[in-house]
Write a protein that holds these residues in place. Structure first.
Motif, PDB file in Angstrom:
ATOM      1  N   TYR A  64       0.819  -1.202   0.000  1.00 47.91           N
ATOM      2  CA  TYR A  64       0.000   0.000   0.000  1.00 47.91           C
ATOM      3  C   TYR A  64       0.860   1.261   0.000  1.00 47.91           C
ATOM      4  O   TYR A  64       1.807   1.375   0.794  1.00 47.91           O
ATOM      5  N   PRO A  65       0.549   2.237  -0.846  1.00 47.13           N
ATOM      6  CA  PRO A  65       1.305   3.494  -0.854  1.00 47.13           C
ATOM      7  C   PRO A  65       1.204   4.209   0.489  1.00 47.13           C
ATOM      8  O   PRO A  65       0.156   4.206   1.139  1.00 47.13           O
ATOM      9  N   GLY A  66       2.320   4.807   0.916  1.00 41.80           N
ATOM     10  CA  GLY A  66       2.303   5.588   2.143  1.00 41.80           C
ATOM     11  C   GLY A  66       1.617   6.925   1.943  1.00 41.80           C
ATOM     12  O   GLY A  66       1.568   7.458   0.825  1.00 41.80           O
ATOM     13  N   ASN A  67       1.092   7.478   3.008  1.00 42.33           N
ATOM     14  CA  ASN A  67       0.392   8.762   2.964  1.00 42.33           C
ATOM     15  C   ASN A  67       1.414   9.900   2.926  1.00 42.33           C
ATOM     16  O   ASN A  67       2.103  10.162   3.908  1.00 42.33           O
ATOM     17  N   LEU A  72       6.457  17.221   4.654  1.00 43.19           N
ATOM     18  CA  LEU A  72       7.639  16.741   3.926  1.00 43.19           C
ATOM     19  C   LEU A  72       7.275  16.158   2.560  1.00 43.19           C
ATOM     20  O   LEU A  72       8.136  16.050   1.685  1.00 43.19           O
ATOM     21  N   GLY A  73       6.033  15.779   2.385  1.00 42.46           N
ATOM     22  CA  GLY A  73       5.623  15.177   1.116  1.00 42.46           C
ATOM     23  C   GLY A  73       6.214  13.793   0.910  1.00 42.46           C
ATOM     24  O   GLY A  73       6.449  13.383  -0.234  1.00 42.46           O
ATOM     25  N   SER A  74       6.447  13.071   1.989  1.00 41.46           N
ATOM     26  CA  SER A  74       7.020  11.732   1.875  1.00 41.46           C
ATOM     27  C   SER A  74       6.538  10.853   3.016  1.00 41.46           C
ATOM     28  O   SER A  74       6.099  11.345   4.059  1.00 41.46           O
ATOM     29  N   LYS A  75       6.635   9.540   2.808  1.00 44.84           N
ATOM     30  CA  LYS A  75       6.301   8.572   3.847  1.00 44.84           C
ATOM     31  C   LYS A  75       7.216   7.369   3.693  1.00 44.84           C
ATOM     32  O   LYS A  75       7.359   6.816   2.598  1.00 44.84           O
ATOM     33  N   VAL A  76       7.853   6.973   4.799  1.00 41.04           N
ATOM     34  CA  VAL A  76       8.724   5.798   4.809  1.00 41.04           C
ATOM     35  C   VAL A  76       8.040   4.707   5.627  1.00 41.04           C
ATOM     36  O   VAL A  76       7.737   4.899   6.809  1.00 41.04           O
ATOM     37  N   THR A  77       7.789   3.578   4.978  1.00 42.34           N
ATOM     38  CA  THR A  77       7.202   2.417   5.655  1.00 42.34           C
ATOM     39  C   THR A  77       8.315   1.415   5.900  1.00 42.34           C
ATOM     40  O   THR A  77       8.923   0.909   4.955  1.00 42.34           O
ATOM     41  N   THR A  78       8.616   1.147   7.164  1.00 42.04           N
ATOM     42  CA  THR A  78       9.773   0.315   7.487  1.00 42.04           C
ATOM     43  C   THR A  78       9.383  -1.137   7.735  1.00 42.04           C
ATOM     44  O   THR A  78       8.323  -1.435   8.296  1.00 42.04           O
ATOM     45  N   ALA A  79      10.286  -2.017   7.331  1.00 45.37           N
ATOM     46  CA  ALA A  79      10.222  -3.432   7.686  1.00 45.37           C
ATOM     47  C   ALA A  79      11.510  -3.747   8.426  1.00 45.37           C
ATOM     48  O   ALA A  79      12.398  -4.426   7.913  1.00 45.37           O
ATOM     49  N   THR A  89      17.933 -11.695  13.844  1.00 40.17           N
ATOM     50  CA  THR A  89      19.229 -12.388  13.653  1.00 40.17           C
ATOM     51  C   THR A  89      19.629 -12.534  12.188  1.00 40.17           C
ATOM     52  O   THR A  89      20.699 -13.069  11.905  1.00 40.17           O
ATOM     53  N   LEU A  90      18.817 -12.065  11.254  1.00 43.97           N
ATOM     54  CA  LEU A  90      19.135 -12.274   9.833  1.00 43.97           C
ATOM     55  C   LEU A  90      19.982 -11.150   9.243  1.00 43.97           C
ATOM     56  O   LEU A  90      20.479 -11.267   8.126  1.00 43.97           O
ATOM     57  N   GLY A  91      20.124 -10.031   9.943  1.00 42.10           N
ATOM     58  CA  GLY A  91      21.035  -8.977   9.510  1.00 42.10           C
ATOM     59  C   GLY A  91      20.570  -8.154   8.334  1.00 42.10           C
ATOM     60  O   GLY A  91      21.388  -7.547   7.638  1.00 42.10           O
ATOM     61  N   ILE A  92      19.256  -8.112   8.079  1.00 43.99           N
ATOM     62  CA  ILE A  92      18.721  -7.338   6.960  1.00 43.99           C
ATOM     63  C   ILE A  92      17.449  -6.612   7.385  1.00 43.99           C
ATOM     64  O   ILE A  92      16.799  -6.980   8.364  1.00 43.99           O
ATOM     65  N   ALA A  93      17.093  -5.573   6.638  1.00 44.38           N
ATOM     66  CA  ALA A  93      15.834  -4.868   6.820  1.00 44.38           C
ATOM     67  C   ALA A  93      15.496  -4.178   5.505  1.00 44.38           C
ATOM     68  O   ALA A  93      16.339  -4.096   4.601  1.00 44.38           O
ATOM     69  N   MET A  94      14.265  -3.678   5.404  1.00 43.84           N
ATOM     70  CA  MET A  94      13.819  -2.993   4.184  1.00 43.84           C
ATOM     71  C   MET A  94      12.959  -1.799   4.551  1.00 43.84           C
ATOM     72  O   MET A  94      12.506  -1.665   5.688  1.00 43.84           O
ATOM     73  N   ALA A  95      12.714  -0.948   3.562  1.00 42.23           N
ATOM     74  CA  ALA A  95      11.782   0.161   3.722  1.00 42.23           C
ATOM     75  C   ALA A  95      11.191   0.509   2.361  1.00 42.23           C
ATOM     76  O   ALA A  95      11.853   0.356   1.327  1.00 42.23           O
ATOM     77  N   ARG A  96       9.941   0.937   2.387  1.00 45.86           N
ATOM     78  CA  ARG A  96       9.294   1.483   1.192  1.00 45.86           C
ATOM     79  C   ARG A  96       9.248   2.991   1.347  1.00 45.86           C
ATOM     80  O   ARG A  96       8.829   3.513   2.398  1.00 45.86           O
ATOM     81  N   LEU A  97       9.672   3.728   0.306  1.00 49.54           N
ATOM     82  CA  LEU A  97       9.699   5.188   0.345  1.00 49.54           C
ATOM     83  C   LEU A  97       8.761   5.736  -0.722  1.00 49.54           C
ATOM     84  O   LEU A  97       8.967   5.511  -1.912  1.00 49.54           O
TER      85      LEU A  97
END
Length: 222
Positions: A64-67, A72-79, A89-97
């Motif tokens: 889903y697109p962030g609001n 700022l005109g932006s939204k960061v959705t973090t995983a 313990t997996l050493g990774i992460a993501m984000a949708r911008l």
């Protein structure tokens, strides 16, 4: 025995050079808020692996697109691990911008992770600034669909949509919990506030301007 000090120094150098999230000693460690769990790894309790299920490794919030209707005109959705327990313990992460036209993800730092950004739609002006050791040099590029840019761990970086349409990017980070320090929010919206004299002298401006900045509503787009 003369080789021993040299061996120790090399071992320490190697340890520092490759420092990152600890390597897992098991297949996975799905994070749970359960103090009765027998295992505590990377700041999280582990679910009994025999009770793990596919949903522990499944994340849907990127659908889903962030609001972006904000100042700022932006939204960061973090995983990060707090939103996606299967990452523990997996050493990774993501984000949708998500970016509205001319939207900004303001200058910030990830103290524990390098970030790789991939543009899916739109045109982004991005950059990072090196440390004082390298004279605070700015590295910047304009990215379009399909382009990738890397922001080294711990360095100030930003992304700005310079197009007249929405933009979308995904970030991949080298830590389950890379952390976030937004520069303006940290400096001007700390609680309690940083002494005005400290900031006025640091930024070489008068106290009146610092008072004004500390009174602003510093929005968090995460």
């Amino acid at each position: 025995m003369k080789f021993f000090p040299t061996f120790v120094l090399l071992a320490l150098a190697s340890s520092c050079a490759f420092a990152s999230d600890p390597s897992p000693l098991q297949d996975f460690c799905v994070a749970v808020n359960d103090p009765n769990s027998a295992v505590f790894v990377n700041g999280k309790f582990c679910k009994d692996p025999k009770l793990a299920m596919a949903d522990d490794f499944f994340f849907t919030k990127f659908r889903y697109p962030g609001n972006t209707s904000n100042q700022l005109g932006s939204k960061v959705t973090t995983a990060f691990v707090d939103q996606f327990p299967g990452l523990n313990t997996l050493g990774i992460a993501m984000a949708r911008l998500d970016f509205a036209p001319y939207g900004l993800n303001p200058p910030h730092i990830h103290p524990r992770g390098t970030e790789m950004l991939a543009v899916m739609e739109g045109t982004l002006h991005v950059g990072f600034v090196t440390s004082n050791q390298l004279n605070n040099t700015l590295f910047t590029k304009v990215l379009t669909k399909g382009d990738v840019f890397v922001f080294p761990q711990g360095l100030i970086h930003f992304q700005l949509n310079i197009g007249q349409t929405n933009a979308l990017a995904f970030a991949f980070l080298s830590s389950q919990n890379p952390g976030l320090i937004t520069i303006a929010n940290s400096v001007f919206a700390s609680k309690p506030p940083i002494n005005v004299d400290v900031l006025a002298k640091a930024f070489q401006v008068d106290n009146k301007l610092i008072n004004y900045l500390q009174e602003q509503n510093w929005f968090d787009n995460h």
